[in-house]
Scaffold this motif. Structure first.
Motif, mmCIF file in Angstrom:
data_model
loop_
_atom_site.group_PDB
_atom_site.id
_atom_site.type_symbol
_atom_site.label_atom_id
_atom_site.label_comp_id
_atom_site.label_asym_id
_atom_site.label_seq_id
_atom_site.Cartn_x
_atom_site.Cartn_y
_atom_site.Cartn_z
ATOM 1 N N LYS A 1 2.852 41.524 -7.681
ATOM 2 C CA LYS A 1 3.003 42.014 -9.054
ATOM 3 C C LYS A 1 2.497 43.449 -9.188
ATOM 4 C CE LYS A 1 0.308 39.869 -12.029
ATOM 5 N NZ LYS A 1 -0.670 40.830 -12.546
ATOM 6 N N ASP A 2 1.375 43.727 -8.562
ATOM 7 C CA ASP A 2 0.793 45.059 -8.686
ATOM 8 C C ASP A 2 1.540 46.087 -7.857
ATOM 9 O OD1 ASP A 2 -1.076 44.189 -10.444
ATOM 10 O OD2 ASP A 2 -2.564 43.720 -8.884
ATOM 11 N N LEU A 3 1.922 45.691 -6.651
ATOM 12 C CA LEU A 3 2.584 46.647 -5.779
ATOM 13 C C LEU A 3 3.967 47.003 -6.319
ATOM 14 C CD1 LEU A 3 1.602 45.380 -2.233
ATOM 15 C CD2 LEU A 3 0.713 47.352 -3.455
ATOM 16 N N VAL A 4 4.656 46.031 -6.882
ATOM 17 C CA VAL A 4 6.020 46.276 -7.312
ATOM 18 C C VAL A 4 6.046 47.179 -8.543
ATOM 19 C CG1 VAL A 4 6.454 44.400 -8.954
ATOM 20 C CG2 VAL A 4 8.248 45.063 -7.339
ATOM 21 N N THR A 5 4.945 47.222 -9.289
ATOM 22 C CA THR A 5 4.893 48.088 -10.461
ATOM 23 C C THR A 5 4.166 49.393 -10.171
ATOM 24 O OG1 THR A 5 2.901 46.918 -11.129
ATOM 25 C CG2 THR A 5 4.975 46.207 -12.138
ATOM 26 N N SER A 6 3.823 49.603 -8.883
ATOM 27 C CA SER A 6 3.095 50.822 -8.526
ATOM 28 C C SER A 6 3.951 52.059 -8.748
ATOM 29 C CB SER A 6 2.670 50.744 -7.059
ATOM 30 O OG SER A 6 2.291 52.022 -6.615
#
Ligand SMILES: Nc1ncnc2c1ncn2[C@@H]1O[C@H](COP(=O)(O)OP(=O)(O)O)[C@@H](O)[C@H]1O
Ligand SMILES: [Mg+2]
Lengths: 266, 253
Positions: free
Chosen positions: A248-253
């Motif tokens: 979730k965090d990486l994809v919205t980085s």
């Protein structure tokens, strides 16, 4: 700079929340490895916790396989610390290294089945080598059980050359799980397979995870598969752990280098 | 210049590989079962080829030299001469060259492909020392099997020669072999027997070294097999040369 961001932004809090009370199985700090002028790893860090599935992504040639090989002592880092199951791998006597290796399974990229041995002998090999005192009966039983778990009990007396790529990968997986390791390292488990077979292998790995409950370090290009199995991701870029975190965090980085690996949806 | 450097580097690496063989050879555990299996495989693989080439060499050598010997009126010396030629030189050399082609290349290709497909790595993480399991067993097997193959080649070769002598000169079996063993001394048999061990060791060492250090990719495997044969064959002639020089010194004494 990016490295600290990777750790600072998402990794630590997520990790503590999720795995805070879990045992640390693998701890890699500031790992360096070069081949001549080719500096492959330049200060890589990684932590793997009990029951965790950690997926490593990175371009081809970025040193993912070299990293896995360092963990089981097939390659020797130039610098850094590397602890596996609380053992200092870089200063481990040979006998202890062999004991450790029985607890760390390795699924090789091209399956690496022994050409000159039948499927049965391939599976027996690690058993006989690691557990000399095991009686024949229980070896037969363990071999059959491992093959049944990968759905290939009928192939037991075939030679590797008689198997398709997907079947080879299944047998290799059976050979890896037969010692019931605490950790399994997967080096691109779906590489060289057609998309449908690759999906089958991915599904199989998920099932195996459910049965054997090992922690896993997985190198994979298949983002769908990675998403379905990963608790966390590590991006290996320029020899360091460029970014670490949950999907979730990486994809919205906003980092373009992180996006490059995860932006396929957008 | 670069070529010389490369050659010396390669020679040094091979030497180190050979030293490692002797170090591992005497360190337990011993892979005895795998060693026996390799003896069987390697012997089985080459025995037919060795026998047939030996037979043909015996026949051809006899047919080629016979007319000249007859011309000199030395027909009676045929068995002795052929016997000496075969036991001292032709038997060991032909056997070794055949084995360099057959066994050296197959060891090079087998270990090479095991290397590039990570089978050697897989072995290592399975609690096995792959150098002991793959290299030590193979080098030892071929070192011990080759002298036996030489004995077979010698026998078949002499038998082929006898057939020709019998056909052309009505020499009986007993007469032929009595004449052969009349001239053969231990000083003929021992050096060529000892030489055979070195031949076997050279073939095993080069085949294993080339395969075990093979470079990535399928081209690497082909190169490993090919250079194993070429280098081993060359080495055989060099060893033969040295062996003959040394035994010559002993004859002089
Ligand atoms: N044994 C070796 N000797 C020399 N170079 C190597 C060796 N193993 C790997 N390399 C180099 O290290 C780099 C990383 O390789 P690898 O870890 O296999 O990449 P990948 O991330 O695709 O798995 C590559 O440039 C490769 O050429
Ligand atoms: Mg790789």
């Amino acid at each position: 700079m990016m490295q600290t961001e990777g750790h600072g932004l998402f990794a630590k809090e997520e990790m503590n929340a999720k795995f805070g009370r879990k045992k640390l199985l693998i701890s890699i700090k500031n790992l360096h490895k070069s081949f001549g002028d080719n500096h492959v790893l330049r200060g890589f860090n990684l932590e793997l916790y009990d029951e965790e599935n950690l997926v490593i992504v990175g371009k081809s040639g970025s040193g993912k396989s070299v990293l896995l090989k360092c963990i089981v002592g097939l390659a020797f880092p130039d610098k850094g610390t590397l602890r596996v199951l609380s053992k200092d791998v870089l200063n481990l006597p040979k006998a202890e290294m062999d004991l450790l290796r029985a607890e760390v399974g390795f699924l090789f990229q091209g399956s690496a089945l022994y050409d000159s041995m039948t499927v049965r002998e391939n599976l027996e090999f690690p058993l006989r080598r690691h557990k000399d005192r095991m009686v024949n009966e229980s070896i037969d039983q363990l071999v059959l059980e491992a093959l049944e778990n990968v759905g290939l009990a009928e192939a037991i007396d075939l030679m590797p050359e008689e198997l398709s790529g997907g079947m080879k990968r299944r047998v290799a997986l059976a050979r890896t799980i037969i010692l019931r390791p605490k950790i399994i390292l997967y080096d691109e488990p779906s590489s060289g397979l057609d998309p449908i077979t690759a999906r089958e292998i991915s599904q199989l790995i998920l099932n195996i995870q459910k049965i054997y409950k090992t922690a896993s370090l997985i190198i994979s290009h298949d983002i769908d598969f990675a998403r379905s199995i990963a608790n966390r991701f590590v991006i290996l870029k320029e020899g360091i752990d460029y970014a670490t975190g949950i999907y979730k965090d990486l994809v919205t980085s906003n980092d373009p280098n992180v996006k490059a690996f995860f932006n396929y949806e957008t | 210049m670069n070529g010389v450097k490369l050659f010396l580097q390669e020679a040094g690496e091979t030497y180190r590989f050979g030293i490692k063989f002797f170090r591992e050879l005497f360190k337990p555990p011993f892979e005895f079962r795998e060693f026996l299996r390799q003896c069987y495989i390697l012997g089985n693989k080459s025995i037919f080829l060795v026998a047939i080439t030996g037979f043909i060499m015996g026949v051809v050598l006899t047919l080629q030299t016979r007319p000249t010997m007859v011309e000199f009126g030395a027909e009676a010396y045929m068995p002795s001469m052929i016997g000496i030629a075969i036991v001292r030189e032709i038997g060991p050399m032909i056997t070794a060259l055949i084995c360099a082609g057959k066994i050296g290349s197959s060891i090079g290709a087998e270990l090479g492909s095991m290397k590039v497909t990570e089978q050697i790595d897989a072995m290592e993480v399975s609690g096995t020392n792959p150098f002991k399991y793959l290299v030590v067993t193979r080098i030892l097997a071929i070192t011990l099997v080759l002298p036996l193959l030489v004995v077979i080649a010698d026998s078949v070769s002499l038998f082929g020669s006898y057939l020709m002598e019998n056909l052309k000169g009505q020499v009986s079996f007993t007469l032929f072999f009595t004449k052969v063993f009349e001239v053969l001394e231990f000083s003929d048999i021992i050096p060529s027997f000892v030489k055979s061990f070195f031949f076997g060791f050279a073939i095993g060492l080069i085949g294993c070294y080339k395969g075990y250090t093979s470079k990535k990719g399928t081209a690497g495997v082909g190169r490993a097999a090919n250079s194993a044969v070429v280098i081993a064959s060359l080495l055989l002639f060099i060893i033969d040369f040295i062996a003959v020089m040394i035994s010559d010194i002993f004859y002089e004494l």
